[in-house]
Design a protein around this motif. Structure first.
Motif, PDB file in Angstrom:
ATOM      1  N   VAL A 255     -23.744  41.758 -32.216  1.00  0.00           N
ATOM      2  CA  VAL A 255     -23.042  41.225 -33.382  1.00  0.00           C
ATOM      3  C   VAL A 255     -22.827  39.723 -33.256  1.00  0.00           C
ATOM      4  CG1 VAL A 255     -21.011  41.447 -34.866  1.00  0.00           C
ATOM      5  CG2 VAL A 255     -21.790  43.418 -33.538  1.00  0.00           C
ATOM      6  N   SER A 256     -23.171  38.995 -34.321  1.00  0.00           N
ATOM      7  CA  SER A 256     -22.784  37.596 -34.471  1.00  0.00           C
ATOM      8  C   SER A 256     -21.592  37.546 -35.426  1.00  0.00           C
ATOM      9  CB  SER A 256     -23.933  36.758 -35.025  1.00  0.00           C
ATOM     10  OG  SER A 256     -25.026  36.721 -34.135  1.00  0.00           O
ATOM     11  N   ILE A 257     -20.468  37.038 -34.955  1.00  0.00           N
ATOM     12  CA  ILE A 257     -19.251  36.953 -35.764  1.00  0.00           C
ATOM     13  C   ILE A 257     -19.138  35.536 -36.293  1.00  0.00           C
ATOM     14  CG2 ILE A 257     -16.762  37.262 -35.828  1.00  0.00           C
ATOM     15  CD1 ILE A 257     -17.019  39.107 -33.410  1.00  0.00           C
ATOM     16  N   ILE A 258     -19.219  35.373 -37.605  1.00  0.00           N
ATOM     17  CA  ILE A 258     -19.236  34.059 -38.247  1.00  0.00           C
ATOM     18  C   ILE A 258     -17.878  33.808 -38.894  1.00  0.00           C
ATOM     19  CG2 ILE A 258     -20.274  32.691 -40.087  1.00  0.00           C
ATOM     20  CD1 ILE A 258     -22.895  34.267 -39.547  1.00  0.00           C
ATOM     21  N   ILE A 259     -17.248  32.693 -38.522  1.00  0.00           N
ATOM     22  CA  ILE A 259     -15.912  32.374 -39.029  1.00  0.00           C
ATOM     23  C   ILE A 259     -15.915  30.951 -39.580  1.00  0.00           C
ATOM     24  CG2 ILE A 259     -13.444  32.321 -38.512  1.00  0.00           C
ATOM     25  CD1 ILE A 259     -14.050  33.997 -36.011  1.00  0.00           C
ATOM     26  N   PRO A 260     -16.049  30.789 -40.896  1.00  0.00           N
ATOM     27  CA  PRO A 260     -15.880  29.453 -41.481  1.00  0.00           C
ATOM     28  C   PRO A 260     -14.411  29.034 -41.402  1.00  0.00           C
ATOM     29  CG  PRO A 260     -17.071  30.951 -42.961  1.00  0.00           C
ATOM     30  CD  PRO A 260     -16.441  31.785 -41.897  1.00  0.00           C
ATOM     31  N   THR A 261     -14.160  27.763 -41.129  1.00  0.00           N
ATOM     32  CA  THR A 261     -12.774  27.309 -41.005  1.00  0.00           C
ATOM     33  C   THR A 261     -12.649  25.863 -41.439  1.00  0.00           C
ATOM     34  OG1 THR A 261     -10.872  27.257 -39.480  1.00  0.00           O
ATOM     35  CG2 THR A 261     -13.003  26.523 -38.594  1.00  0.00           C
ATOM     36  N   ARG A 262     -11.424  25.497 -41.846  1.00  0.00           N
ATOM     37  CA  ARG A 262     -11.141  24.118 -42.214  1.00  0.00           C
ATOM     38  C   ARG A 262      -9.664  23.820 -41.983  1.00  0.00           C
ATOM     39  NH1 ARG A 262     -12.045  21.915 -48.300  1.00  0.00           N
ATOM     40  NH2 ARG A 262     -10.078  22.997 -48.611  1.00  0.00           N
ATOM     41  N   ASN A 263      -9.373  23.176 -40.862  1.00  0.00           N
ATOM     42  CA  ASN A 263      -8.032  22.668 -40.566  1.00  0.00           C
ATOM     43  C   ASN A 263      -6.954  23.759 -40.597  1.00  0.00           C
ATOM     44  OD1 ASN A 263      -9.159  20.091 -40.354  1.00  0.00           O
ATOM     45  ND2 ASN A 263      -8.781  19.626 -42.511  1.00  0.00           N
ATOM     46  N   ARG A 264      -7.279  24.922 -40.045  1.00  0.00           N
ATOM     47  CA  ARG A 264      -6.293  25.997 -39.951  1.00  0.00           C
ATOM     48  C   ARG A 264      -6.304  26.540 -38.517  1.00  0.00           C
ATOM     49  NH1 ARG A 264      -6.809  28.953 -45.831  1.00  0.00           N
ATOM     50  NH2 ARG A 264      -8.446  30.164 -44.828  1.00  0.00           N
ATOM     51  N   VAL A 265      -5.982  25.696 -37.573  1.00  0.00           N
ATOM     52  CA  VAL A 265      -6.070  26.067 -36.164  1.00  0.00           C
ATOM     53  C   VAL A 265      -5.175  27.251 -35.815  1.00  0.00           C
ATOM     54  CG1 VAL A 265      -5.538  25.273 -33.815  1.00  0.00           C
ATOM     55  CG2 VAL A 265      -6.920  23.850 -35.337  1.00  0.00           C
ATOM     56  N   PRO A 266      -3.906  27.322 -36.238  1.00  0.00           N
ATOM     57  CA  PRO A 266      -3.094  28.500 -35.892  1.00  0.00           C
ATOM     58  C   PRO A 266      -3.693  29.808 -36.421  1.00  0.00           C
ATOM     59  CG  PRO A 266      -1.693  26.706 -36.626  1.00  0.00           C
ATOM     60  CD  PRO A 266      -3.103  26.285 -36.933  1.00  0.00           C
TER      61      PRO A 266
ATOM     62  N   ILE B  59     -18.131  29.589 -34.779  1.00  0.00           N
ATOM     63  CA  ILE B  59     -17.120  28.874 -35.554  1.00  0.00           C
ATOM     64  C   ILE B  59     -17.828  27.786 -36.351  1.00  0.00           C
ATOM     65  CG2 ILE B  59     -15.074  27.419 -35.442  1.00  0.00           C
ATOM     66  CD1 ILE B  59     -14.359  28.790 -32.817  1.00  0.00           C
ATOM     67  N   VAL B  60     -17.719  27.861 -37.673  1.00  0.00           N
ATOM     68  CA  VAL B  60     -18.362  26.885 -38.558  1.00  0.00           C
ATOM     69  C   VAL B  60     -17.253  26.011 -39.127  1.00  0.00           C
ATOM     70  CG1 VAL B  60     -19.953  26.571 -40.469  1.00  0.00           C
ATOM     71  CG2 VAL B  60     -20.074  28.648 -39.103  1.00  0.00           C
ATOM     72  N   ASP B  61     -17.176  24.772 -38.665  1.00  0.00           N
ATOM     73  CA  ASP B  61     -16.009  23.934 -38.886  1.00  0.00           C
ATOM     74  C   ASP B  61     -16.250  22.903 -39.975  1.00  0.00           C
ATOM     75  OD1 ASP B  61     -13.603  22.676 -38.647  1.00  0.00           O
ATOM     76  OD2 ASP B  61     -14.057  21.671 -36.744  1.00  0.00           O
ATOM     77  N   ASP B  62     -15.449  22.998 -41.055  1.00  0.00           N
ATOM     78  CA  ASP B  62     -15.448  22.007 -42.126  1.00  0.00           C
ATOM     79  C   ASP B  62     -14.333  20.989 -41.944  1.00  0.00           C
ATOM     80  OD1 ASP B  62     -17.474  22.035 -43.976  1.00  0.00           O
ATOM     81  OD2 ASP B  62     -16.588  23.571 -45.236  1.00  0.00           O
ATOM     82  N   GLY B  63     -13.601  21.112 -40.842  1.00  0.00           N
ATOM     83  CA  GLY B  63     -12.471  20.218 -40.615  1.00  0.00           C
ATOM     84  C   GLY B  63     -12.564  19.550 -39.265  1.00  0.00           C
ATOM     85  N   ASP B  64     -11.480  19.662 -38.492  1.00  0.00           N
ATOM     86  CA  ASP B  64     -11.416  18.975 -37.208  1.00  0.00           C
ATOM     87  C   ASP B  64     -10.639  19.833 -36.221  1.00  0.00           C
ATOM     88  OD1 ASP B  64     -11.644  17.035 -35.264  1.00  0.00           O
ATOM     89  OD2 ASP B  64      -9.918  15.880 -35.975  1.00  0.00           O
TER      90      ASP B  64
END
Length: 310
Positions: free
Chosen positions: A4-15, A39-44
Protein backbone atom coordinates in the motif's frame (compact mmCIF):
# COMPACT_ATOMS: atom_id res chain seq x y z
CA UNK A 1 -1.05 -9.91 -0.98
CA UNK A 2 -1.07 -6.20 -1.84
CA UNK A 3 1.31 -3.51 -0.63
CA UNK A 4 0.00 0.00 0.00
CA UNK A 5 1.07 3.54 -0.86
CA UNK A 6 -0.64 5.96 1.55
CA UNK A 7 -0.99 9.41 -0.04
CA UNK A 8 -1.67 12.38 2.24
CA UNK A 9 -1.98 15.84 0.69
CA UNK A 10 -1.36 18.56 3.27
CA UNK A 11 -1.04 22.32 3.63
CA UNK A 12 0.11 23.96 6.87
CA UNK A 13 -1.76 21.62 9.21
CA UNK A 14 1.08 20.01 11.14
CA UNK A 15 -0.94 19.02 14.27
CA UNK A 16 -3.58 17.34 12.09
CA UNK A 17 -0.98 15.56 9.96
CA UNK A 18 0.91 14.37 13.04
CA UNK A 19 -2.24 12.82 14.50
CA UNK A 20 -2.97 11.14 11.14
CA UNK A 21 0.51 9.61 10.86
CA UNK A 22 0.50 8.43 14.46
CA UNK A 23 -2.77 6.60 13.81
CA UNK A 24 -1.16 4.87 10.81
CA UNK A 25 1.82 3.86 12.93
CA UNK A 26 -0.60 2.19 15.36
CA UNK A 27 -1.83 -0.29 12.72
CA UNK A 28 -1.53 -3.99 13.53
CA UNK A 29 -1.42 -7.34 11.70
CA UNK A 30 0.34 -5.85 8.68
CA UNK A 31 3.85 -7.31 8.98
CA UNK A 32 3.35 -8.87 5.53
CA UNK A 33 2.38 -5.52 3.97
CA UNK A 34 4.83 -2.85 2.84
CA UNK A 35 3.62 0.69 3.47
CA UNK A 36 4.83 3.74 1.59
CA UNK A 37 3.80 6.96 3.33
CA UNK A 38 3.74 9.79 0.75
CA UNK A 39 3.33 13.28 2.19
CA UNK A 40 2.45 15.75 -0.59
CA UNK A 41 3.12 19.19 0.84
CA UNK A 42 1.48 22.38 -0.45
CA UNK A 43 2.75 24.32 2.55
CA UNK A 44 5.78 24.25 4.82
CA UNK A 45 6.74 21.44 7.21
CA UNK A 46 9.80 22.13 9.40
CA UNK A 47 12.72 19.72 9.09
CA UNK A 48 12.54 18.68 12.73
CA UNK A 49 8.90 17.68 12.20
CA UNK A 50 9.84 15.59 9.16
CA UNK A 51 12.51 13.88 11.24
CA UNK A 52 9.86 12.99 13.80
CA UNK A 53 7.63 11.59 11.05
CA UNK A 54 10.45 9.31 9.91
CA UNK A 55 10.78 8.08 13.48
CA UNK A 56 7.04 7.35 13.54
CA UNK A 57 7.31 5.31 10.34
CA UNK A 58 10.02 3.16 11.91
CA UNK A 59 7.48 1.86 14.42
CA UNK A 60 6.17 -0.40 11.67
CA UNK A 61 8.14 -3.32 10.29
CA UNK A 62 7.94 -2.42 6.58
CA UNK A 63 7.26 1.29 6.22
CA UNK A 64 9.08 4.18 4.61
CA UNK A 65 8.29 7.87 4.40
CA UNK A 66 8.44 9.87 1.16
CA UNK A 67 8.24 13.66 1.35
CA UNK A 68 7.27 15.56 -1.80
CA UNK A 69 7.27 19.35 -1.84
CA UNK A 70 4.81 20.70 -4.41
CA UNK A 71 5.57 23.61 -6.72
CA UNK A 72 2.03 24.08 -8.05
CA UNK A 73 -0.83 24.38 -5.52
CA UNK A 74 -4.07 22.41 -5.50
CA UNK A 75 -5.46 19.19 -4.04
CA UNK A 76 -6.16 17.62 -7.44
CA UNK A 77 -2.55 18.11 -8.47
CA UNK A 78 -1.47 16.61 -5.15
CA UNK A 79 -3.50 13.49 -5.83
CA UNK A 80 -2.35 13.35 -9.45
CA UNK A 81 1.35 13.97 -8.91
CA UNK A 82 1.53 11.53 -6.01
CA UNK A 83 0.68 8.69 -8.38
CA UNK A 84 4.04 9.19 -10.09
CA UNK A 85 5.72 8.59 -6.72
CA UNK A 86 3.66 5.57 -5.67
CA UNK A 87 5.17 2.13 -6.22
CA UNK A 88 2.64 -0.21 -4.62
CA UNK A 89 -0.46 -1.98 -5.93
CA UNK A 90 -3.00 -0.08 -3.84
CA UNK A 91 -3.05 3.67 -3.19
CA UNK A 92 -4.88 4.82 -0.07
CA UNK A 93 -5.79 8.50 0.02
CA UNK A 94 -6.28 10.05 3.45
CA UNK A 95 -6.91 13.68 4.32
CA UNK A 96 -4.35 15.15 6.67
CA UNK A 97 -7.10 15.73 9.26
CA UNK A 98 -8.27 12.11 9.14
CA UNK A 99 -7.47 9.63 11.90
CA UNK A 100 -7.63 5.84 11.58
CA UNK A 101 -9.87 4.85 14.46
CA UNK A 102 -9.30 1.09 14.11
CA UNK A 103 -5.82 -0.48 14.50
CA UNK A 104 -6.93 -3.14 11.99
CA UNK A 105 -8.04 -0.65 9.33
CA UNK A 106 -5.34 -1.53 6.79
CA UNK A 107 -5.70 -5.27 7.44
CA UNK A 108 -9.45 -5.00 6.77
CA UNK A 109 -8.78 -2.91 3.66
CA UNK A 110 -6.48 -5.57 2.21
CA UNK A 111 -8.95 -8.32 3.04
CA UNK A 112 -11.65 -6.43 1.13
CA UNK A 113 -9.55 -6.35 -2.03
CA UNK A 114 -8.77 -10.05 -1.67
CA UNK A 115 -12.47 -10.96 -1.64
CA UNK A 116 -13.00 -10.17 -5.33
CA UNK A 117 -10.37 -9.49 -7.98
CA UNK A 118 -12.81 -7.28 -9.91
CA UNK A 119 -12.75 -4.69 -7.11
CA UNK A 120 -10.59 -1.72 -8.13
CA UNK A 121 -11.55 0.68 -5.36
CA UNK A 122 -12.52 0.44 -1.70
CA UNK A 123 -13.87 3.32 0.36
CA UNK A 124 -14.63 3.73 4.02
CA UNK A 125 -16.89 5.74 6.30
CA UNK A 126 -16.26 8.85 8.39
CA UNK A 127 -17.80 8.50 11.83
CA UNK A 128 -20.46 11.01 12.77
CA UNK A 129 -21.94 11.67 9.34
CA UNK A 130 -25.71 11.33 9.45
CA UNK A 131 -28.95 12.78 8.20
CA UNK A 132 -32.50 13.09 9.48
CA UNK A 133 -35.65 12.07 7.59
CA UNK A 134 -36.33 15.76 6.90
CA UNK A 135 -32.74 16.30 5.77
CA UNK A 136 -32.99 13.28 3.50
CA UNK A 137 -36.19 14.59 1.92
CA UNK A 138 -34.69 18.04 1.40
CA UNK A 139 -31.51 16.54 -0.05
CA UNK A 140 -33.46 14.49 -2.57
CA UNK A 141 -35.79 17.36 -3.53
CA UNK A 142 -32.85 19.71 -4.13
CA UNK A 143 -30.90 17.07 -6.10
CA UNK A 144 -28.04 16.95 -3.58
CA UNK A 145 -28.75 13.32 -2.65
CA UNK A 146 -30.10 10.23 -4.33
CA UNK A 147 -32.30 7.67 -2.63
CA UNK A 148 -29.50 5.07 -2.66
CA UNK A 149 -26.31 5.21 -0.53
CA UNK A 150 -24.11 4.24 -3.48
CA UNK A 151 -25.52 6.61 -6.11
CA UNK A 152 -24.65 10.16 -7.09
CA UNK A 153 -27.47 12.66 -7.02
CA UNK A 154 -29.03 13.73 -10.35
CA UNK A 155 -26.77 16.82 -10.28
CA UNK A 156 -23.71 14.61 -9.57
CA UNK A 157 -23.34 15.61 -5.92
CA UNK A 158 -22.31 13.07 -3.27
CA UNK A 159 -24.81 13.88 -0.52
CA UNK A 160 -25.85 10.22 -0.35
CA UNK A 161 -22.73 9.43 1.68
CA UNK A 162 -24.71 10.77 4.66
CA UNK A 163 -26.52 7.40 4.63
CA UNK A 164 -23.35 5.38 5.14
CA UNK A 165 -23.33 5.20 8.93
CA UNK A 166 -26.75 3.53 8.67
CA UNK A 167 -25.26 0.56 6.78
CA UNK A 168 -23.36 -2.45 8.11
CA UNK A 169 -22.77 -4.51 4.94
CA UNK A 170 -20.52 -3.83 1.95
CA UNK A 171 -22.17 -2.31 -1.14
CA UNK A 172 -21.19 -1.14 -4.62
CA UNK A 173 -20.91 2.58 -5.13
CA UNK A 174 -20.31 5.48 -7.52
CA UNK A 175 -19.10 7.62 -4.62
CA UNK A 176 -16.12 7.72 -2.29
CA UNK A 177 -15.46 10.14 0.54
CA UNK A 178 -12.16 11.78 -0.38
CA UNK A 179 -10.82 11.71 3.18
CA UNK A 180 -10.91 7.90 3.19
CA UNK A 181 -10.64 6.14 -0.18
CA UNK A 182 -8.36 3.69 -1.98
CA UNK A 183 -7.82 2.38 -5.50
CA UNK A 184 -5.74 -0.14 -7.33
CA UNK A 185 -3.10 2.16 -8.76
CA UNK A 186 -3.56 0.95 -12.34
CA UNK A 187 -7.25 1.89 -12.29
CA UNK A 188 -6.23 5.57 -12.12
CA UNK A 189 -4.13 5.43 -15.28
CA UNK A 190 -6.41 7.94 -17.02
CA UNK A 191 -5.97 10.75 -14.49
CA UNK A 192 -4.95 14.08 -16.01
CA UNK A 193 -3.97 17.47 -14.53
CA UNK A 194 -7.36 18.99 -15.30
CA UNK A 195 -6.82 22.76 -15.52
CA UNK A 196 -10.15 23.68 -13.92
CA UNK A 197 -9.41 21.56 -10.83
CA UNK A 198 -7.49 24.22 -8.95
CA UNK A 199 -7.22 25.28 -5.34
CA UNK A 200 -9.82 23.53 -3.09
CA UNK A 201 -10.89 20.94 -5.67
CA UNK A 202 -14.52 20.18 -4.82
CA UNK A 203 -15.55 16.73 -6.08
CA UNK A 204 -12.03 15.51 -6.86
CA UNK A 205 -12.88 12.17 -5.25
CA UNK A 206 -15.83 11.79 -7.62
CA UNK A 207 -13.60 12.32 -10.65
CA UNK A 208 -11.31 9.56 -9.42
CA UNK A 209 -14.29 7.25 -8.92
CA UNK A 210 -15.54 7.97 -12.44
CA UNK A 211 -12.11 7.19 -13.90
CA UNK A 212 -11.45 4.04 -11.87
CA UNK A 213 -14.92 2.55 -12.34
CA UNK A 214 -14.16 1.97 -16.03
CA UNK A 215 -11.86 -0.87 -14.94
CA UNK A 216 -13.85 -2.62 -12.24
CA UNK A 217 -16.09 -2.33 -9.18
CA UNK A 218 -16.00 0.27 -6.44
CA UNK A 219 -17.27 -0.76 -3.02
CA UNK A 220 -17.84 0.79 0.39
CA UNK A 221 -16.84 -1.32 3.40
CA UNK A 222 -18.59 0.19 6.46
CA UNK A 223 -16.02 -1.50 8.73
CA UNK A 224 -13.37 0.92 7.44
CA UNK A 225 -14.15 3.79 9.77
CA UNK A 226 -12.13 6.92 10.42
CA UNK A 227 -12.49 10.08 12.45
CA UNK A 228 -12.54 13.09 10.12
CA UNK A 229 -11.73 16.16 12.20
CA UNK A 230 -12.46 18.59 9.34
CA UNK A 231 -9.93 21.18 10.40
CA UNK A 232 -10.87 24.63 9.03
CA UNK A 233 -7.25 25.77 8.73
CA UNK A 234 -6.04 26.36 5.16
CA UNK A 235 -9.42 25.71 3.55
CA UNK A 236 -10.38 28.14 0.80
CA UNK A 237 -12.82 31.01 1.08
CA UNK A 238 -16.51 30.21 0.84
CA UNK A 239 -16.94 32.03 -2.46
CA UNK A 240 -14.17 30.06 -4.15
CA UNK A 241 -15.57 26.77 -2.85
CA UNK A 242 -19.07 27.68 -4.08
CA UNK A 243 -17.80 28.57 -7.54
CA UNK A 244 -15.74 25.36 -7.65
CA UNK A 245 -18.85 23.37 -6.75
CA UNK A 246 -20.54 24.62 -9.91
CA UNK A 247 -17.55 24.33 -12.24
CA UNK A 248 -16.29 20.94 -11.10
CA UNK A 249 -19.69 19.26 -11.06
CA UNK A 250 -20.44 20.70 -14.50
CA UNK A 251 -17.34 19.03 -15.91
CA UNK A 252 -18.09 15.85 -13.96
CA UNK A 253 -21.45 15.69 -15.74
CA UNK A 254 -19.51 16.13 -19.00
CA UNK A 255 -17.17 13.29 -18.08
CA UNK A 256 -20.08 11.01 -17.19
CA UNK A 257 -21.84 11.96 -20.46
CA UNK A 258 -24.94 13.07 -18.60
CA UNK A 259 -28.08 14.09 -20.42
CA UNK A 260 -29.89 17.41 -20.22
CA UNK A 261 -31.61 16.36 -16.99
CA UNK A 262 -28.26 16.31 -15.20
CA UNK A 263 -27.47 19.92 -16.10
CA UNK A 264 -30.99 21.03 -15.16
CA UNK A 265 -30.60 19.25 -11.82
CA UNK A 266 -27.28 21.03 -11.24
CA UNK A 267 -28.90 24.39 -11.95
CA UNK A 268 -31.69 23.61 -9.46
CA UNK A 269 -29.13 22.60 -6.82
CA UNK A 270 -27.11 25.79 -7.34
CA UNK A 271 -30.22 27.98 -7.15
CA UNK A 272 -31.20 26.31 -3.88
CA UNK A 273 -27.70 26.75 -2.43
CA UNK A 274 -27.69 30.41 -3.48
CA UNK A 275 -30.94 31.02 -1.64
CA UNK A 276 -29.78 29.09 1.41
CA UNK A 277 -26.55 31.07 1.75
CA UNK A 278 -28.36 34.36 1.12
CA UNK A 279 -30.79 33.64 3.97
CA UNK A 280 -27.80 32.85 6.20
CA UNK A 281 -26.24 36.18 5.12
CA UNK A 282 -23.19 34.31 3.86
CA UNK A 283 -22.89 36.60 0.89
CA UNK A 284 -19.44 35.40 -0.18
CA UNK A 285 -20.77 31.88 -0.74
CA UNK A 286 -23.99 33.18 -2.34
CA UNK A 287 -22.01 35.28 -4.81
CA UNK A 288 -19.83 32.26 -5.60
CA UNK A 289 -22.90 30.18 -6.46
CA UNK A 290 -24.29 33.02 -8.60
CA UNK A 291 -21.03 33.10 -10.54
CA UNK A 292 -21.24 29.33 -10.84
CA UNK A 293 -24.72 29.57 -12.32
CA UNK A 294 -23.37 32.05 -14.83
CA UNK A 295 -20.64 29.58 -15.75
CA UNK A 296 -23.12 26.76 -16.33
CA UNK A 297 -25.28 29.02 -18.50
CA UNK A 298 -22.37 30.31 -20.59
CA UNK A 299 -22.32 28.39 -23.91
CA UNK A 300 -18.77 29.52 -24.75
CA UNK A 301 -16.97 28.13 -21.70
CA UNK A 302 -16.05 24.65 -22.92
CA UNK A 303 -12.40 25.29 -23.76
CA UNK A 304 -11.38 22.16 -21.79
CA UNK A 305 -13.58 19.69 -23.63
CA UNK A 306 -10.55 17.84 -25.05
CA UNK A 307 -9.79 16.61 -21.53
CA UNK A 308 -13.14 14.84 -21.36
CA UNK A 309 -13.07 12.83 -24.58
CA UNK A 310 -12.03 9.19 -24.71
Amino acid sequence: MFDVSIIIPTRNRVPDLTRCLESIAAQRQIDDTALEWIIVDDGDIPQEVLNYYREIAQRLKRAELVYYKKTRPGVWLSRYEALTLAHHDVVLYLDDDAELDDPLYIRKLMNTYLQDESIVGVGGVAKGLHTTPLGRLLGVLTCQMSTSPGKLSPSSLAGSLLYWNETDTMFETEIFHGCNMSFKRESLRDMLPYPWMTSYAVGDDLYMCALASKYGKLVINPQLKILHHESPRSRDRAGKVAMATAVNHYYLLNMRKAGASGYLALMWTLLYLTGKETLKRNMGAALGYIKGIGFVLNPFKNKYREYLTD
